[in-house]
Enzyme design. Structure first.
Site, short mmCIF file in Angstrom:
data_model
loop_
_atom_site.label_atom_id
_atom_site.label_comp_id
_atom_site.label_asym_id
_atom_site.label_seq_id
_atom_site.Cartn_x
_atom_site.Cartn_y
_atom_site.Cartn_z
CB CYS A 36 -20.39 11.49 7.04
SG CYS A 36 -20.39 9.86 7.82
CB CYS B 90 -17.27 9.25 7.47
SG CYS B 90 -18.90 8.86 6.90
CG ASP B 91 -15.08 12.58 7.50
OD1 ASP B 91 -14.44 11.58 7.13
OD2 ASP B 91 -15.82 13.23 6.74
#
Ligand code: NAP
Length: 318
Positions: free
Chosen positions: A144, A147-148
């Site tokens: 993701c 997200c990261d």
């Protein structure tokens, strides 16, 4: 609500399919109960895959695009406005052998009872299943980018995959990383032309074709990715701080395996609209769609499932 209460409809999942089904069944006065799931360490979260995305440019009605989480928050607000009961709980077991159906959740030992069920549990990211992947997940390896991605400022990252997801991840990562290399196992990308053109124009993105990842190497965090050229068979260790896997998805149907008919990839089989192999149990969105998998098609099938439920409940009352 008492344990013996029988719900007209329980909706499993809170992506575009589940929330659209909720809007329609709530407006149909069926007082839907929607189980929205729970956040998990593997990236599951209420709202589904759109919570992990950035700009959604192709959902009709938003000419300037809309952020995925904002779209989901709007859908949730709309479902609540018409009286949907949204509960943060995960489904842990179902029994569809008898009607009313039984649904066990993470928040109670007693099952919920429902005259009808709409399954909209969606799909989740596939992983590579190569050596080092499990150990380095969260330590340089991710599925993701939204997200990261932020953690990889000025670092070198790789993205595996050749579809729209891979190019979307690559575009997002290029805002942070010093370089992004897309590794694809074939010579041609699967992604749509517009996504391809955009990625090709991005000076930070490069492509490595006919290449597969064989191993992820690093002590405490990712250091090298062992890549094999399919044509020559030669392997090379490519230095990278980040590796993002974007190779598609698998449906969340583990709970339904012995209860409903599934296809060979595990997607729920539907007929006559959204009807599953058990009358009264309906399926909508990515959990039953391995072909289109768009937010708008998921929302559309959520609407269909709601209308199918209304018809089913009317006819079973006669
Ligand atoms: P996808 O279209 O199925 O593409 C998956 C890619 O991963 C393919 O290129 C595939 O290679 C590769 N792959 C699969 N298994 C692999 C493995 N074990 N090792 C290496 N590579 C592997 O999946 P997706 O990109 O997630 O897209 C899914 C759907 O969502 C599509 O309909 C897409 O249009 C849509 N989507 C749309 C947007 C957007 O419009 N903004 C964004 C994301 C997704 P092969 O090509 O060789 O099969």
């Amino acid at each position: 609500m008492s344990e013996t209460h029988i719900h007209d409809v329980v909706i499993l999942g809170s992506g575009p399919a589940g929330l659209t089904a909720a809007i329609y069944t709530a407006r149909g006065n069926l007082k839907p109960l929607l189980l929205e799931g729970e956040p998990s360490s593997t990236g599951d979260q209420p709202g589904g895959q759109l919570m992990l995305t950035t700009e959604v440019e192709n959902f009709p009605g938003f000419p300037q695009g809309i952020l995925g989480p904002e779209l989901m928050s709007n859908l949730k607000e709309q479902a609540l406005r018409f009286g949907t009961n949204i509960t943060t709980a995960k489904v842990v077991k179902v029994d569809f052998s008898d009607s009313p159906f039984s649904i066990w959740t993470s928040v109670s030992d007693n099952p919920l009872r429902a005259r009808s069920v709409i399954i909209s549990t969606g799909a989740q990211a596939l992983m590579l299943n190569v050596a080092g992947e499990d150990r380095l997940l969260g330590h340089g390896v991710s599925a993701c980018a939204t997200c990261d991605g932020f953690f990889f400022r000025d670092q070198k990252v790789l993205v595996v995959g050749g579809g729209d997801s891979a190019l979307e991840e690559a575009g997002f990562l290029s805002k942070f990383a010093s370089s992004v290399t897309v590794i694809h196992r074939r010579k041609e990308l699967r992604a749509s032309k517009i996504m391809q053109e955009r990625a090709m124009k991005n000076p930070k993105i490069s492509f490595l074709y006919n290449a597969v990842v064989k191993e992820l190497v690093g002590k405490d965090k990712l250091e090298f990715v062992r890549i094999q050229d399919i044509e020559t068979g030669l392997t090379e260790d490519v230095e990278a701080q980040g590796l993002f896997v974007a190779i598609g998805h698998a449906p969340n149907t583990e709970l339904f395996k012995n209860q409903l008919e599934l296809d060979d990839k595990g997607y729920i089989l539907t007929r006559n609209g959204t009807q599953t192999s058990i009358p009264g149990v309906f399926a909508a969105g990515d959990v039953q769609d391995s072909k289109y998998r768009q937010a708008i098609t998921a929302a559309g099938s959520g609407c269909m499932a709601a209308l199918d439920v209304e018809k089913y409940l009317e006819s079973s009352e006669k």
